[in-house]
Scaffold this motif. Structure first.
Motif, PDB file in Angstrom:
ATOM      1  N   VAL A 134       1.278  -1.081  -0.118  1.00  0.00           N
ATOM      2  CA  VAL A 134      -0.275  -0.190  -0.341  1.00  0.00           C
ATOM      3  C   VAL A 134       0.688   1.369   0.050  1.00  0.00           C
ATOM      4  O   VAL A 134       0.435   2.403  -0.816  1.00  0.00           O
ATOM      5  CB  VAL A 134      -1.059   0.027   1.106  1.00  0.00           C
ATOM      6  CG1 VAL A 134      -1.829   1.413   1.114  1.00  0.00           C
ATOM      7  CG2 VAL A 134      -2.019  -1.326   0.782  1.00  0.00           C
ATOM      8  N   ASP A 135       1.694   0.829   0.699  1.00  0.00           N
ATOM      9  CA  ASP A 135       2.651   2.013   0.554  1.00  0.00           C
ATOM     10  C   ASP A 135       3.427   2.567  -0.708  1.00  0.00           C
ATOM     11  O   ASP A 135       3.315   4.450  -0.671  1.00  0.00           O
ATOM     12  CB  ASP A 135       3.845   2.217   1.633  1.00  0.00           C
ATOM     13  CG  ASP A 135       3.456   1.843   3.067  1.00  0.00           C
ATOM     14  OD1 ASP A 135       2.440   2.937   3.297  1.00  0.00           O
ATOM     15  OD2 ASP A 135       3.594   0.865   3.832  1.00  0.00           O
ATOM     16  N   GLN A 136       3.488   1.974  -1.028  1.00  0.00           N
ATOM     17  CA  GLN A 136       4.589   1.785  -2.662  1.00  0.00           C
ATOM     18  C   GLN A 136       3.452   2.231  -3.583  1.00  0.00           C
ATOM     19  O   GLN A 136       3.468   3.820  -4.250  1.00  0.00           O
ATOM     20  CB  GLN A 136       5.296   0.249  -2.805  1.00  0.00           C
ATOM     21  CG  GLN A 136       5.940   0.824  -2.461  1.00  0.00           C
ATOM     22  CD  GLN A 136       6.626  -1.127  -2.897  1.00  0.00           C
ATOM     23  OE1 GLN A 136       5.587  -1.885  -3.155  1.00  0.00           O
ATOM     24  NE2 GLN A 136       7.959  -0.769  -2.902  1.00  0.00           N
ATOM     25  N   ALA A 137       2.126   1.508  -3.229  1.00  0.00           N
ATOM     26  CA  ALA A 137       1.184   2.895  -4.644  1.00  0.00           C
ATOM     27  C   ALA A 137       0.757   4.052  -3.951  1.00  0.00           C
ATOM     28  O   ALA A 137       0.985   5.353  -5.096  1.00  0.00           O
ATOM     29  CB  ALA A 137      -0.274   1.692  -4.281  1.00  0.00           C
ATOM     30  N   LEU A 138       0.710   4.217  -2.518  1.00  0.00           N
ATOM     31  CA  LEU A 138       0.490   5.634  -2.545  1.00  0.00           C
ATOM     32  C   LEU A 138       1.489   6.612  -2.992  1.00  0.00           C
ATOM     33  O   LEU A 138       1.230   7.627  -3.188  1.00  0.00           O
ATOM     34  CB  LEU A 138       0.075   6.716  -0.897  1.00  0.00           C
ATOM     35  CG  LEU A 138      -1.309   4.897  -0.485  1.00  0.00           C
ATOM     36  CD1 LEU A 138      -1.384   5.183   1.342  1.00  0.00           C
ATOM     37  CD2 LEU A 138      -2.171   6.716  -1.042  1.00  0.00           C
ATOM     38  N   ARG A 139       2.941   6.265  -2.258  1.00  0.00           N
ATOM     39  CA  ARG A 139       4.247   7.308  -2.550  1.00  0.00           C
ATOM     40  C   ARG A 139       3.911   7.104  -4.434  1.00  0.00           C
ATOM     41  O   ARG A 139       4.207   8.121  -4.887  1.00  0.00           O
ATOM     42  CB  ARG A 139       5.261   6.084  -3.202  1.00  0.00           C
ATOM     43  CG  ARG A 139       5.249   6.396  -0.977  1.00  0.00           C
ATOM     44  CD  ARG A 139       6.671   5.818  -1.345  1.00  0.00           C
ATOM     45  NE  ARG A 139       7.488   5.908  -1.395  1.00  0.00           N
ATOM     46  CZ  ARG A 139       8.614   5.234  -1.627  1.00  0.00           C
ATOM     47  NH1 ARG A 139       8.141   3.707  -0.350  1.00  0.00           N
ATOM     48  NH2 ARG A 139       9.801   4.624  -2.276  1.00  0.00           N
ATOM     49  N   ALA A 140       3.388   6.431  -5.063  1.00  0.00           N
ATOM     50  CA  ALA A 140       3.573   6.855  -6.487  1.00  0.00           C
ATOM     51  C   ALA A 140       2.076   6.947  -7.054  1.00  0.00           C
ATOM     52  O   ALA A 140       2.053   8.167  -8.467  1.00  0.00           O
ATOM     53  CB  ALA A 140       2.250   5.071  -6.903  1.00  0.00           C
TER      54      ALA A 140
END
Length: 148
Positions: A134-140
């Protein structure tokens, strides 16, 4: 600029709340939509609207009609689709929603653990981005808002 994010995937745990909480912590201007998260209501919506059905297959089919209507409208109004694939549950709905996003030309972020790379390789290659959490998705998504 507020973006609407469709959160596709299984409804058996609170992963959506995790996304919403982390997005709020990042001050991302996001509006979230998705499937009916009340599993019993999702299963019973056909009978809620049309009345008792003659058997379990008819009950499932009518519920599917209304859930597909909801998905089509909300996914269609979204700016980005995030489809979560986890290890615990079967992921038919995630795959259907991700495929629908691709067919509707909606930007798609797939979240899947590395262990699911092989079974999801074709879908991942059609998505805009595939990440592992999830953190990577939000960083995107954060990157869309970054000016530098």
């Amino acid at each position: 600029m507020e973006l609407t994010i469709y959160l596709a995937g299984q409804i058996h745990d609170n992963w959506r709340e995790d996304v919403k909480r982390k997005a709020k912590e990042r001050d991302l201007p996001l509006n979230f939509v998705g499937p009916m998260e009340n599993h019993d209501r999702s299963d019973d919506i056909g009978e809620e609207i049309l009345g008792e059905q003659p058997n379990s297959i008819a009950k499932d089919d009518t519920a599917s009609d209304f859930n597909n209507l909801r998905t089509h409208v909300l996914l269609g109004k979204s700016d980005i689709v995030i489809a979560l694939f986890g290890e615990k549950y079967k992921q038919w709905n995630s795959a259907m929603d991700a495929s629908t996003a691709i067919a509707m030309n909606k930007p798609l972020i797939i979240i899947r653990p590395q262990i699911l790379h092989h079974p999801l390789k074709e879908l991942s290659n059609k998505a805009n981005v595939t990440v592992e959490n999830v953190d990577q998705a939000l960083r995107a998504i954060q990157y869309i808002y970054d000016s530098e």
